[in-house]
Write an enzyme that holds these catalytic residues in place. Structure first.
Site, PDB file in Angstrom:
ATOM      1  N   HIS A 257      34.027  87.724  60.262  1.00  0.00           N
ATOM      2  CA  HIS A 257      34.020  86.852  61.183  1.00  0.00           C
ATOM      3  C   HIS A 257      33.106  87.102  62.579  1.00  0.00           C
ATOM      4  CE1 HIS A 257      36.194  82.899  62.933  1.00  0.00           C
ATOM      5  NE2 HIS A 257      34.977  82.811  63.370  1.00  0.00           N
TER       6      HIS A 257
ATOM      7  N   ARG B 286      35.644  77.938  58.680  1.00  0.00           N
ATOM      8  CA  ARG B 286      36.823  78.437  59.056  1.00  0.00           C
ATOM      9  C   ARG B 286      37.591  78.665  57.738  1.00  0.00           C
ATOM     10  NH1 ARG B 286      35.295  79.575  63.270  1.00  0.00           N
ATOM     11  NH2 ARG B 286      36.355  78.681  65.120  1.00  0.00           N
TER      12      ARG B 286
ATOM     13  N   GLU C  59      43.067  86.159  59.359  1.00  0.00           N
ATOM     14  CA  GLU C  59      42.179  87.308  59.674  1.00  0.00           C
ATOM     15  C   GLU C  59      43.045  88.144  60.663  1.00  0.00           C
ATOM     16  OE1 GLU C  59      38.920  85.337  61.509  1.00  0.00           O
ATOM     17  OE2 GLU C  59      38.456  84.172  59.572  1.00  0.00           O
TER      18      GLU C  59
HETATM   19  N1  LIG Z   1      31.733  81.984  61.528  1.00  0.00           N
HETATM   20  C1  LIG Z   1      31.652  81.929  62.992  1.00  0.00           C
HETATM   21  O1  LIG Z   1      31.650  82.663  63.957  1.00  0.00           O
HETATM   22  C2  LIG Z   1      31.501  80.625  63.673  1.00  0.00           C
HETATM   23  C3  LIG Z   1      30.927  80.317  64.817  1.00  0.00           C
HETATM   24  C4  LIG Z   1      30.743  78.774  65.150  1.00  0.00           C
HETATM   25  C5  LIG Z   1      31.007  77.952  64.621  1.00  0.00           C
HETATM   26  N2  LIG Z   1      31.856  78.142  63.416  1.00  0.00           N
HETATM   27  C6  LIG Z   1      32.368  76.980  62.545  1.00  0.00           C
HETATM   28  O2  LIG Z   1      31.402  76.501  61.912  1.00  0.00           O
HETATM   29  C7  LIG Z   1      31.872  74.985  61.652  1.00  0.00           C
HETATM   30  C8  LIG Z   1      30.966  73.959  61.957  1.00  0.00           C
HETATM   31  O3  LIG Z   1      30.529  73.864  63.559  1.00  0.00           O
HETATM   32  P1  LIG Z   1      29.601  72.958  64.326  1.00  0.00           P
HETATM   33  O4  LIG Z   1      29.380  73.427  65.649  1.00  0.00           O
HETATM   34  O5  LIG Z   1      28.577  72.822  63.308  1.00  0.00           O
HETATM   35  O6  LIG Z   1      30.514  71.606  64.367  1.00  0.00           O
HETATM   36  P2  LIG Z   1      30.286  69.939  64.514  1.00  0.00           P
HETATM   37  O7  LIG Z   1      31.402  69.504  64.834  1.00  0.00           O
HETATM   38  O8  LIG Z   1      28.904  70.134  65.359  1.00  0.00           O
HETATM   39  O9  LIG Z   1      29.776  69.795  63.181  1.00  0.00           O
HETATM   40  C9  LIG Z   1      30.814  69.601  62.026  1.00  0.00           C
HETATM   41  C10 LIG Z   1      30.351  68.276  61.067  1.00  0.00           C
HETATM   42  O10 LIG Z   1      31.678  68.294  59.940  1.00  0.00           O
HETATM   43  C11 LIG Z   1      31.614  66.887  59.960  1.00  0.00           C
HETATM   44  N3  LIG Z   1      33.005  66.605  59.145  1.00  0.00           N
HETATM   45  C12 LIG Z   1      34.140  66.460  59.824  1.00  0.00           C
HETATM   46  N4  LIG Z   1      35.136  66.385  58.914  1.00  0.00           N
HETATM   47  C13 LIG Z   1      34.632  66.403  57.667  1.00  0.00           C
HETATM   48  C14 LIG Z   1      34.879  66.174  56.517  1.00  0.00           C
HETATM   49  N5  LIG Z   1      36.367  65.823  56.182  1.00  0.00           N
HETATM   50  N6  LIG Z   1      34.043  66.497  55.435  1.00  0.00           N
HETATM   51  C15 LIG Z   1      32.930  66.685  55.504  1.00  0.00           C
HETATM   52  N7  LIG Z   1      32.307  66.799  56.928  1.00  0.00           N
HETATM   53  C16 LIG Z   1      33.181  66.676  58.010  1.00  0.00           C
HETATM   54  C17 LIG Z   1      31.440  66.207  61.147  1.00  0.00           C
HETATM   55  O11 LIG Z   1      31.353  64.623  61.020  1.00  0.00           O
HETATM   56  C18 LIG Z   1      30.502  66.936  61.953  1.00  0.00           C
HETATM   57  O12 LIG Z   1      29.147  66.346  61.678  1.00  0.00           O
HETATM   58  C19 LIG Z   1      33.105  74.939  62.364  1.00  0.00           C
HETATM   59  O13 LIG Z   1      34.186  74.932  61.479  1.00  0.00           O
HETATM   60  C20 LIG Z   1      33.190  75.924  63.338  1.00  0.00           C
HETATM   61  O14 LIG Z   1      34.457  76.241  63.764  1.00  0.00           O
HETATM   62  C21 LIG Z   1      31.941  79.467  62.852  1.00  0.00           C
END
Ligand SMILES: NC(=O)c1ccc[n+]([C@@H]2O[C@H](COP(=O)([O-])OP(=O)(O)OC[C@H]3O[C@@H](n4cnc5c(N)ncnc54)[C@H](O)[C@@H]3O)[C@@H](O)[C@H]2O)c1
Length: 349
Positions: A293, A245, A274
């Site tokens: 994105h 994000r 965005e």
């Molecule tokens: N670009 C895109 O189109 C797109 C698509 C899907 C998801 N995303 C983004 O990708 C990211 C990851 O998604 P995901 O499905 O793997 O989520 P997820 O919840 O499975 O994994 C996120 C991880 O981050 C960890 N976390 C939480 N707070 C933290 C911190 N302060 N420091 C370090 N780690 C921390 C959590 O423990 C978890 O393991 C999210 O930000 C999501 O919004 C982007």
């Protein structure tokens, strides 16, 4: 409540001419499911309560589900978001109304992890620069030695976050023979060990990695987590990749370090604001690769999100708890449990 299990799709799944926005989202399994009736809503943003009074389930694209979207009838049991972001959904309003919010981690895991790999390979392989050189003809070919790529063997791949996508990125990167490090306060130590990831402090990821990737959610704790100080810890030869994000990265600070070539480059799929402003100085730099994105947008990503949403909705119809429920406390509420029991008795487990 007798009758059909009624499923609404938010109006933004259809273009103005009525054709589907995502043709790869196969809704046939929903159309064909016994006992199910589906309908597209009119495009209202945020959705309005009255639109949803007669539905059991909602599949939601980008429209907002706000407190004023909660139907008074008490019939709606699940909001299935098409994707994993749910900043458009008022989660407390869902929970208070006994509505489960489901997301589609199984749909985005591989496509986003592939996007990260795409950035890694394009940045270290100097793909954009070499594309430009080849188009120049002889002078471009003459200059190619000045754009040496960076091999990956033995280099360090770092991640902030080892969840659904972060873990998949490491899984896909295994054949590249890199060292893996990550910081995640809630990491599953077993998964990390299985993937050969060394869990380290947050600053260590920035100081030690040759490629820093961001794979955590946006929260108060992670807003501007990538700030001037942490960017200052990075090696001059290192790359930053953010597909998570935008506001997790202080974009002004990143623009400065890129401009001053204090890091080698960046790959960004997400931005603080965005859509991007075409005049943003970040977009004038030649050491950043950007995507709107949408780097993970593939036929398979949308097919996967759609299949996961259809499965979540059909799970509810048969009284089963779907995967990817965000507001898990709702699962214990007597109201939600009674509703699942009712569906189970009407449509079979
Ligand atoms: N670009 C895109 O189109 C797109 C698509 C899907 C998801 N995303 C983004 O990708 C990211 C990851 O998604 P995901 O499905 O793997 O989520 P997820 O919840 O499975 O994994 C996120 C991880 O981050 C960890 N976390 C939480 N707070 C933290 C911190 N302060 N420091 C370090 N780690 C921390 C959590 O423990 C978890 O393991 C999210 O930000 C999501 O919004 C982007």
């Amino acid at each position: 409540m007798a009758g059909k299990f009624r499923v609404a799709l938010s109006g933004d799944f259809k273009k103005a001419d009525g054709s589907p926005v995502f043709p790869d989202f196969d809704i046939e399994p929903l159309r064909k499911a016994p006992g199910v009736e589906m309908a597209y809503l009119d495009s209202r943003n945020p959705l309005q309560a009255a639109q949803l009074d007669d539905f059991d389930a909602l599949i939601l694209l980008a429209h907002r589900f706000a407190p004023e979207s909660v139907p008074k009838s008490g019939r709606l049991a699940v909001v299935a978001r098409f994707g994993v972001g749910y900043d458009t959904v008022d989660v407390p309003a869902c929970t208070a109304a006994g509505i489960a919010l489901a997301i589609t981690p199984d749909g985005v895991r591989r496509p986003v992890a592939v996007s990260i790999l795409t950035f890694i390979l394009a940045l270290t392989g100097k793909l954009m620069a070499k594309d430009r050189l080849a188009r120049l003809g002889p002078p471009g070919f003459a200059a190619r030695g000045e754009h040496m790529g960076v091999g990956l063997v033995g280099r360090t791949l770092g991640s902030v976050g080892v969840g659904n996508i972060g873990a998949e990125m490491f899984r896909l990167a295994r054949p590249f023979d890199m060292k893996f490090i990550a910081h995640d306060p809630y990491a599953d130590a077993k998964t990390a060990a299985e993937l050969g990831i060394e869990l380290v402090g947050l600053d260590d990821v920035f100081a030690s990695a040759d490629i820093v990737t961001i794979n955590c959610p946006l929260s108060d704790a992670t807003r501007h987590l990538v700030n001037a100080r942490r960017l200052g810890l990075m090696k001059k030869t290192a790359y930053l990749i953010n597909t998570a994000r935008g506001p997790i990265v202080d974009q002004k600070a990143l623009t400065e370090v890129l401009r001053e070539r204090r890091i080698a480059g960046a790959g960004l799929d997400v931005f603080e604001v965005e859509p991007t402003d075409p005049n943003d100085p970040l977009l004038k730099l030649d050491n950043v690769i950007v995507a709107p994105h949408a780097l993970c947008w593939t036929d398979q990503c949308f097919a996967g999100n759609g299949a996961a949403d259809v499965k979540a909705v059909l799970d509810i119809q048969h009284g089963r708890v779907p995967r990817g429920v965000v507001n898990r406390e709702v699962l214990d509420s007597p109201r939600f449990k009674a509703r699942l029991e009712d569906y189970r008795s009407r449509f079979g487990a």
